[in-house]
Design an enzyme around this catalytic site. Structure first.
Site, mmCIF file in Angstrom:
data_model
loop_
_atom_site.group_PDB
_atom_site.id
_atom_site.type_symbol
_atom_site.label_atom_id
_atom_site.label_comp_id
_atom_site.label_asym_id
_atom_site.label_seq_id
_atom_site.Cartn_x
_atom_site.Cartn_y
_atom_site.Cartn_z
ATOM 1 N N ASP A 45 0.855 -1.195 0.000
ATOM 2 C CA ASP A 45 0.000 0.000 0.000
ATOM 3 C C ASP A 45 0.890 1.244 0.000
ATOM 4 O O ASP A 45 2.026 1.199 0.454
ATOM 5 C CB ASP A 45 -0.841 0.051 1.285
ATOM 6 N N MET A 46 0.344 2.351 -0.475
ATOM 7 C CA MET A 46 1.074 3.612 -0.363
ATOM 8 C C MET A 46 0.415 4.439 0.736
ATOM 9 O O MET A 46 -0.793 4.636 0.731
ATOM 10 C CB MET A 46 1.054 4.373 -1.702
ATOM 11 N N ARG B 72 -0.697 -0.725 -8.718
ATOM 12 C CA ARG B 72 -2.097 -0.406 -8.434
ATOM 13 C C ARG B 72 -2.186 1.119 -8.391
ATOM 14 O O ARG B 72 -1.569 1.758 -7.538
ATOM 15 C CB ARG B 72 -2.534 -0.982 -7.099
ATOM 16 N N LYS C 49 -6.422 7.091 -6.575
ATOM 17 C CA LYS C 49 -6.418 8.553 -6.552
ATOM 18 C C LYS C 49 -5.608 9.068 -5.358
ATOM 19 O O LYS C 49 -4.887 10.050 -5.463
ATOM 20 C CB LYS C 49 -7.856 9.086 -6.495
ATOM 21 N N HIS D 3 -13.318 3.378 -7.662
ATOM 22 C CA HIS D 3 -14.742 3.069 -7.865
ATOM 23 C C HIS D 3 -15.327 3.965 -8.935
ATOM 24 O O HIS D 3 -16.534 3.983 -9.147
ATOM 25 C CB HIS D 3 -15.506 3.265 -6.544
ATOM 26 N N ARG E 89 -12.429 6.458 4.689
ATOM 27 C CA ARG E 89 -13.577 6.070 3.845
ATOM 28 C C ARG E 89 -14.709 7.097 3.998
ATOM 29 O O ARG E 89 -15.384 7.436 3.040
ATOM 30 C CB ARG E 89 -14.113 4.678 4.220
#
Ligand code: FDA
Length: 300
Positions: free
Chosen positions: A123-124, A173, A176, A221, A283
């Site tokens: 992950d970043m 991957r 945004k 998404h 989220r």
């Protein structure tokens, strides 16, 4: 709020917050995530697992996280799932011992290769870690082909990072970006972020067209962007499967199934674990309507 310690210690104990977070994760334990993956498999959707948690401060905690993921890799293989894992560097001790993080990632990639070859994704995290994380992947990738890195379209530096990474024939991957960043390092408007997202994706497609091996994951998404990039792939003479659509559990589930039916490679990232507070706050920040949803959980 994601970085607020006081809230992090208190909010997860509130019943309505626990109920609300269920929208984004099937449960806190890995078994719930694995069960959800079996349901996705029936719909032709592959999965990715991430145990929530970040910024551990003790080597023993980082070691325990790596140990946990060894078990997950073995279970994925034993159950015949098309599942991969996605890990935050700071969950593997990146804040205090980056060499140890590298060793953990190497061992995880070796375990995944032995179990059947699934990719271990990095992950970043926030921009404070970007340079170090890209450098980490540059050290990891040459000896471990089944590793991938997340890059963020909102960062101004990402186009240059991508040019640096392409010679490694990487697995990327593209997302945004989920952290609050200043205008100095990150594009602030949706228009600029989306434009950079498309430009980065097209750079990767063109690299594939010119003979490079790049696994391209679109972690978004934003179905409009996905379809726009897919049209670019077709115009370049590439198959629909040149890109993989990656979405989070609980978000746009109907679209995930529709895209899978239409022949896209789709992978759902399933999060689990007790340390969900900062992740859940990100989220909520992505979509104000989610805050209303969380508050509605107060109602019977
Ligand atoms: P955008 O925010 O423009 O949303 C497009 C549409 O999707 C919205 O209009 C809405 O309908 C829906 N949507 C988006 N977010 C929603 C939400 N939370 N709730 C409900 N609906 C929502 N980031 C990072 O910095 N580092 C990382 O390593 C990763 N890893 C990662 C993996 C995967 C598989 C995904 C899908 C995402 C990430 N991210 C990430 C998060 C990413 O940076 C970004 O914050 C989110 O994906 C939200 O942005 P979208 O691209 O979906 O677009």
């Amino acid at each position: 709020m994601a970085g607020n310690r006081w809230l992090r210690d208190r909010l997860p104990k509130l019943w309505f917050a626990r109920r609300a977070v269920r929208r984004f994760m099937p449960g806190e334990d890995v078994e719930s995530a694995l069960k959800a993956a079996e349901a996705f498999k029936a719909d032709g959707i592959a999965t990715m697992f991430t145990r929530l948690g970040e910024n551990v401060s003790q080597a023993s905690e980082a070691d325990a996280v790596a140990e946990h993921y060894f078990g997950v890799i073995d279970t994925i293989a034993a159950r015949g799932l098309d599942g991969e894992i996605s890990v935050k560097p700071t969950q593997l001790g990146f804040d205090f011992d980056p060499d140890r993080t590298l060793v953990h990632l190497e061992r995880l990639a070796e375990r995944a290769a032995a179990a059947g070859g699934g990719t271990v994704w990095i992950d970043m995290e926030s921009s404070a870690y970007t340079e170090q994380t890209v450098a980490l992947y540059e050290r990891l990738r040459p000896g471990h082909a089944n590793t991938g890195l997340c890059i963020q379209a909102y960062l101004r530096r990402t186009a240059a990072d991508l040019q640096r990474l392409l010679p490694l024939d990487p697995s990327i991957r593209l997302v945004k970006g989920a952290y609050a960043e200043t205008a100095h390092v990150a594009y602030q408007s949706r228009h600029d972020v989306d434009a950079n997202f498309v430009a980065l994706a097209v750079s990767m497609l063109e690299a594939v067209r010119s003979g490079r091996t790049v696994r391209i994951g679109l972690g978004t998404h934003d179905v409009g962007l996905i379809e726009q990039i897919s049209a670019h792939a077709t115009a370049l003479g590439l198959e629909k499967t040149a890109i993989e659509v990656e979405m989070l559990y609980g978000i746009r589930s109907g679209e995930q199934r529709r895209l899978a039916r239409e022949g896209y490679l789709v992978r759902d990232l399933i999060a689990y674990g007790e340390a969900w507070y900062p992740w859940y706050m990100r989220r909520l920040a992505e979509r104000p309507a989610n805050v209303i949803f969380a508050l509605r959980q107060l109602l019977p």
